[in-house]
Design a protein around this motif. Structure first.
Motif, PDB file in Angstrom:
ATOM      1  N   VAL A  40       0.868  -1.189   0.000  1.00  0.00           N
ATOM      2  CA  VAL A  40       0.000   0.000   0.000  1.00  0.00           C
ATOM      3  C   VAL A  40       0.897   1.228   0.000  1.00  0.00           C
ATOM      4  O   VAL A  40       1.644   1.467   0.954  1.00  0.00           O
ATOM      5  CB  VAL A  40      -0.933   0.031   1.237  1.00  0.00           C
ATOM      6  CG1 VAL A  40      -1.829   1.276   1.204  1.00  0.00           C
ATOM      7  CG2 VAL A  40      -1.783  -1.234   1.313  1.00  0.00           C
ATOM      8  N   THR A  98      -6.394   1.136   5.317  1.00  0.00           N
ATOM      9  CA  THR A  98      -6.359   0.016   4.366  1.00  0.00           C
ATOM     10  C   THR A  98      -5.338  -1.041   4.812  1.00  0.00           C
ATOM     11  O   THR A  98      -5.612  -2.241   4.772  1.00  0.00           O
ATOM     12  CB  THR A  98      -6.031   0.546   2.955  1.00  0.00           C
ATOM     13  OG1 THR A  98      -7.033   1.521   2.610  1.00  0.00           O
ATOM     14  CG2 THR A  98      -6.011  -0.549   1.916  1.00  0.00           C
ATOM     15  N   CYS A  99      -4.159  -0.585   5.250  1.00  0.00           N
ATOM     16  CA  CYS A  99      -3.134  -1.527   5.744  1.00  0.00           C
ATOM     17  C   CYS A  99      -3.675  -2.319   6.930  1.00  0.00           C
ATOM     18  O   CYS A  99      -3.510  -3.553   6.990  1.00  0.00           O
ATOM     19  CB  CYS A  99      -1.890  -0.751   6.207  1.00  0.00           C
ATOM     20  SG  CYS A  99      -0.934  -0.041   4.867  1.00  0.00           S
ATOM     21  N   ARG A 136      -6.727  -3.035   7.745  1.00  0.00           N
ATOM     22  CA  ARG A 136      -7.790  -3.968   7.351  1.00  0.00           C
ATOM     23  C   ARG A 136      -7.217  -5.195   6.630  1.00  0.00           C
ATOM     24  O   ARG A 136      -7.619  -6.329   6.891  1.00  0.00           O
ATOM     25  CB  ARG A 136      -8.777  -3.216   6.466  1.00  0.00           C
ATOM     26  CG  ARG A 136      -9.954  -4.016   6.025  1.00  0.00           C
ATOM     27  CD  ARG A 136     -10.941  -4.314   7.172  1.00  0.00           C
ATOM     28  NE  ARG A 136     -12.092  -4.924   6.578  1.00  0.00           N
ATOM     29  CZ  ARG A 136     -13.119  -4.261   6.050  1.00  0.00           C
ATOM     30  NH1 ARG A 136     -13.157  -2.948   6.124  1.00  0.00           N
ATOM     31  NH2 ARG A 136     -14.114  -4.892   5.478  1.00  0.00           N
ATOM     32  N   PHE A 137      -6.242  -4.966   5.723  1.00  0.00           N
ATOM     33  CA  PHE A 137      -5.601  -6.108   5.048  1.00  0.00           C
ATOM     34  C   PHE A 137      -4.948  -7.020   6.092  1.00  0.00           C
ATOM     35  O   PHE A 137      -5.044  -8.249   5.993  1.00  0.00           O
ATOM     36  CB  PHE A 137      -4.540  -5.626   4.060  1.00  0.00           C
ATOM     37  CG  PHE A 137      -5.044  -5.403   2.654  1.00  0.00           C
ATOM     38  CD1 PHE A 137      -5.517  -6.467   1.890  1.00  0.00           C
ATOM     39  CD2 PHE A 137      -5.020  -4.148   2.082  1.00  0.00           C
ATOM     40  CE1 PHE A 137      -5.966  -6.283   0.581  1.00  0.00           C
ATOM     41  CE2 PHE A 137      -5.473  -3.943   0.773  1.00  0.00           C
ATOM     42  CZ  PHE A 137      -5.944  -5.007   0.025  1.00  0.00           C
ATOM     43  N   ASN A 164      -2.095   4.299  -3.522  1.00  0.00           N
ATOM     44  CA  ASN A 164      -2.917   5.201  -2.718  1.00  0.00           C
ATOM     45  C   ASN A 164      -2.234   6.542  -2.428  1.00  0.00           C
ATOM     46  O   ASN A 164      -2.912   7.531  -2.154  1.00  0.00           O
ATOM     47  CB  ASN A 164      -3.260   4.463  -1.410  1.00  0.00           C
ATOM     48  CG  ASN A 164      -3.740   5.396  -0.329  1.00  0.00           C
ATOM     49  OD1 ASN A 164      -4.898   5.815  -0.336  1.00  0.00           O
ATOM     50  ND2 ASN A 164      -2.861   5.752   0.607  1.00  0.00           N
ATOM     51  N   ASP A 196     -11.934   4.744   7.435  1.00  0.00           N
ATOM     52  CA  ASP A 196     -12.414   3.353   7.493  1.00  0.00           C
ATOM     53  C   ASP A 196     -13.578   3.082   6.550  1.00  0.00           C
ATOM     54  O   ASP A 196     -14.008   1.919   6.437  1.00  0.00           O
ATOM     55  CB  ASP A 196     -12.791   2.984   8.935  1.00  0.00           C
ATOM     56  CG  ASP A 196     -11.553   2.644   9.759  1.00  0.00           C
ATOM     57  OD1 ASP A 196     -10.596   2.082   9.181  1.00  0.00           O
ATOM     58  OD2 ASP A 196     -11.541   2.956  10.964  1.00  0.00           O
ATOM     59  N   PRO A 209     -11.644   0.954   3.006  1.00  0.00           N
ATOM     60  CA  PRO A 209     -11.056  -0.387   2.806  1.00  0.00           C
ATOM     61  C   PRO A 209     -12.031  -1.445   2.298  1.00  0.00           C
ATOM     62  O   PRO A 209     -11.607  -2.354   1.570  1.00  0.00           O
ATOM     63  CB  PRO A 209     -10.516  -0.750   4.200  1.00  0.00           C
ATOM     64  CG  PRO A 209     -10.235   0.571   4.841  1.00  0.00           C
ATOM     65  CD  PRO A 209     -11.317   1.485   4.341  1.00  0.00           C
ATOM     66  N   ILE A 226     -11.854  -1.358  -1.404  1.00  0.00           N
ATOM     67  CA  ILE A 226     -10.487  -1.670  -1.872  1.00  0.00           C
ATOM     68  C   ILE A 226     -10.219  -3.171  -1.731  1.00  0.00           C
ATOM     69  O   ILE A 226      -9.714  -3.826  -2.655  1.00  0.00           O
ATOM     70  CB  ILE A 226      -9.447  -0.835  -1.070  1.00  0.00           C
ATOM     71  CG1 ILE A 226      -9.651   0.669  -1.351  1.00  0.00           C
ATOM     72  CG2 ILE A 226      -8.021  -1.274  -1.388  1.00  0.00           C
ATOM     73  CD1 ILE A 226      -8.892   1.607  -0.418  1.00  0.00           C
ATOM     74  N   LEU A 227     -10.585  -3.733  -0.575  1.00  0.00           N
ATOM     75  CA  LEU A 227     -10.339  -5.164  -0.359  1.00  0.00           C
ATOM     76  C   LEU A 227     -11.225  -6.022  -1.258  1.00  0.00           C
ATOM     77  O   LEU A 227     -10.826  -7.119  -1.657  1.00  0.00           O
ATOM     78  CB  LEU A 227     -10.536  -5.548   1.114  1.00  0.00           C
ATOM     79  CG  LEU A 227      -9.242  -5.456   1.951  1.00  0.00           C
ATOM     80  CD1 LEU A 227      -8.845  -4.026   2.242  1.00  0.00           C
ATOM     81  CD2 LEU A 227      -9.355  -6.248   3.247  1.00  0.00           C
TER      82      LEU A 227
END
Ligand code: NAD
Length: 250
Positions: free
Chosen positions: A11, A22-23, A25-26, A90, A223, A226, A229-230
């Motif tokens: 990311v 995002t990081c 959540r991954f 991003n 939040d 994500p 994105i995911l």
């Protein structure tokens, strides 16, 4: 089995608002996360928080405007975390200024970060994905690219360019098993948005106008992004490429 178990995810701008969310959540969904940012301290903080939570993450200094820095960070990621399965482009930057008051030197900086930077990342990562016949790229553009936004002409042009680029790379690389999709945030409460509000001169009035214009009645939070994105990075989207999804409250 978690959705991103044994996947390596990069990311860019991972030390920032949307990138950090995002990081995290991954990592919660099992990924090994490479937190790339030109601000290494910010990237380290995100990676340390993920590790403290039991996840896997490593921070890398990467200035996407500098090809040598990109190549170094990608190589270090390959050495440290293995082949790259997912790339989220991003990192970005914006400045609020009516177009006729901007200087060409500012356009150059906006283009370098918001467009050329993403090109460097694709150029560095795509050959590996194509060789392994698998890869997911998610590019973060902006609703400014789709509908325009006063005070953001050059930024909107960069993000519009990124959308066109993504659709084209999606076509070029479909036969190599690589998908490329785009998420367009609307106004989202991050450092970038705070700078934008300051630049506009009257932050309270701007917030009121934004809030009034968003059907779901609020600006976004990091939040909020994500999930989309995911989705594009996951197996659920294996037959989806070249698409653009707004996450902007309507
Ligand atoms: P942010 O400022 O919180 O995070 C941006 C991150 O990018 C920072 O950590 C910064 O250090 C990093 N960065 C900047 N230049 C870089 C470079 N040259 N190389 C590597 N890293 C660099 O901003 P954000 O709102 O989380 O932005 C994330 C993405 O979302 C950007 O692409 C932005 O254009 C897009 N976006 C944001 C909004 C919004 O309202 N916040 C709206 C639409 C689109």
């Amino acid at each position: 089995m978690q959705r991103f178990e044994s996947k390596t995810v990069v990311v860019t701008g991972g030390g920032g608002g949307i990138g950090g969310a995002t990081c995290r959540r991954f990592a919660r969904e099992g990924a090994r996360v490479a937190v790339h940012d030109m601000n290494l301290e910010a990237a380290e903080k995100v990676a340390a928080a993920i590790r403290a939570d039991g996840g896997q993450a490593q921070a890398f200094r990467c200035d996407i405007t500098d090809r040598a820095s990109v190549d170094q960070a990608v190589e270090a990621t390959l050495q440290g975390l293995g082949p790259i399965d997912v790339l989220v482009n991003n990192a970005g930057w914006d400045v609020f200024k009516p177009f006729t008051r901007t200087e060409p030197s500012q356009w150059d900086k906006l283009l370098a970060i918001n467009l050329t930077g993403a090109l460097h990342m694709h150029h560095a990562v795509l050959p590996g994905m194509a060789a392994r016949k698998a890869g997911r790229i998610v590019n973060i553009a902006s609703d400014a690219a789709r509908v325009g936004s006063s005070g953001e002409a050059v930024y909107a042009a960069c993000k519009g360019g990124l959308v066109a680029f993504s659709k084209t790379i999606a076509r070029e690389h479909a036969r190599h098993g690589v998908t490329v999709n785009v998420v367009c945030p609307g106004p989202t409460d991050t450092a970038l948005f705070a700078d934008y509000k300051e630049g506009a001169g009257n932050p309270e009035k701007l917030m009121e106008a934004f809030t009034r214009s968003i059907p779901l009645g609020r600006i976004g939070q990091p939040d909020d992004l994500p999930g989309a994105i995911l989705f594009f990075a996951s197996d659920d989207a294996s037959f989806v490429t070249g698409q653009v999804l707004s996450v902007s409250g309507g």
